[in-house]
Design an enzyme around this catalytic site. Sequence first.
Site: not given
Length: 548
Positions: A44, A48, A147, A157, A307, A309-310, A392, A394
Amino acid sequence: MEISPLAGKPAPPALLVNVPKLVAAYYTGVPDPSVPGQRVAFGTSGHRGSSFETSFNEWHVLAISQAICEYRAGQGINGPLYIGIDTHALSQPAFDSALEVLAANGVETMIAAGGEYTPTPGISHAILGYNRARTTGLADGIVITPSHNPPDNGGFKYNPPNGGPADTGVTGWIQNRANALLEGGLKGVKRMPLAQARTAATTHGHDYLNAYVSDLANIVDFDVIRGAGVHLGVDPLGGAGVHYWAPIAERYKLDLTVVSEEVDPQFAFMTVDWDGQIRMDPSSSYAMQRLIGLKDQYDVAFACDTDHDRHGIVTRSGGLMEPNHYLSVLIDYLFQHRPQWNKQAAIGKTVVSTTMIDRVAKRLGRQLFEVPVGFKWFVDGLFDGSLGFGGEESAGAAFLRRDGAVWTTDKDGIVPALLSAEITARRGRNPGELYRDLVQELGEVVADRVEAPATSEQKTALAQLSPKQVQSTELAGEKIDSVLDHAPGNQAPIGGIKVTAASGWFAARPSGTEDIYKIYAESFKDKAHLRLILQQAQKIVDTALAQH
């Protein structure tokens, strides 16, 4: 889900990765393409793996980089390529390998000024900024990150000119070409020495940090935060945005304390996650013990993964918020406080995100766009403004600018963290308190998620689960309303199943990035009802796995 006795405790020395051995394995390992686990595989969020398992090493990066160069050439993408890395130990070696290939292929490559780490949203922001008003000579990018995955992992990515994660058509082409290069012993990979690549005429420094930070006022209302004097705390978790927070605080005059600016490739400062691994997951209470322990010192506090992004939001009133809870509050707030957004802008969520979002969307009178797991499904809608939000469960999300234009088309952990401050400032109450208001108004939703190890064969079996394999007609005593293997919003396969009834649902699917499967469930009644749903879901999964 068996919780490790180490969960939530400081990582013992025996758990820390041996960085020199990890990096040595990156350079010395040779993958065997006949072994599935050693091939290039885009999940996704890119490819990795770990150099210890010969699933992420120099051969993989050289092959993927060459495949990307060939893909760009075939598509006529000849603008600059923006590349950034996080703080994982394998990220710098992978960057070096990629640069050798990019330079040898004559790709104009934008590397971070001063060797700075670059958050994922910084790459998307840079691509979109460059491509704005352009129709030719478009830019794209590479993000080198696994991530929030454990310290021995590496990740790679590709983001095409739309700035978001590449879709399966693109990643499939890159994956297949990279594997062909592996099978050919890297014959066909163009490469030059690193020192030469760094000084090549095509290699340029780019100030990602200031370009991103200076634009944040176009998506976050800093005036209201500053005016309310909200006291903020942030834990970068040793990630790529570690040096972004102080400039944000300085530029926008925020009362913001950075808990730690430590960068350690072993991530020895982390508390251990649920399964006994070190994982920089800001949505895990086990991993977030440091900031949770400081919650009473701040009006609201937040963290981001490696990274950036969360996001993870910590409040005085309730500690670490469930990602689904905070996303519900965010949606409710933004669609009422962004008057310049398109009045038809929809709300994007994945099939495993909370039903509370459905209820909020209905109250707001907004269309719901429900898609499979994977942020790539939101890219087009965020790009053209038809989605005001994509998120999402997560703890990944992206939003439009305040004027309704695109901000990023990849997940951005920094913005939702800062929006928690805007919400607290404008509403006078923190997001945890505001979620309780939603519950009182729209009803309680009780949720849980089960994770367990799974082999690649088992993951394949789960991904191919079909409605006909669900023999039951009832879910926890209620008639089953639907069994889905395609998402309602775009009819794309969800890579598993979602079973719904009047008072709850569950979904089962393999992880796209780790060797685990996940069962998500919600009850609109109580925890006892939720347990029944999970028990039934586990039986269905066990039956599917028993066949493989």
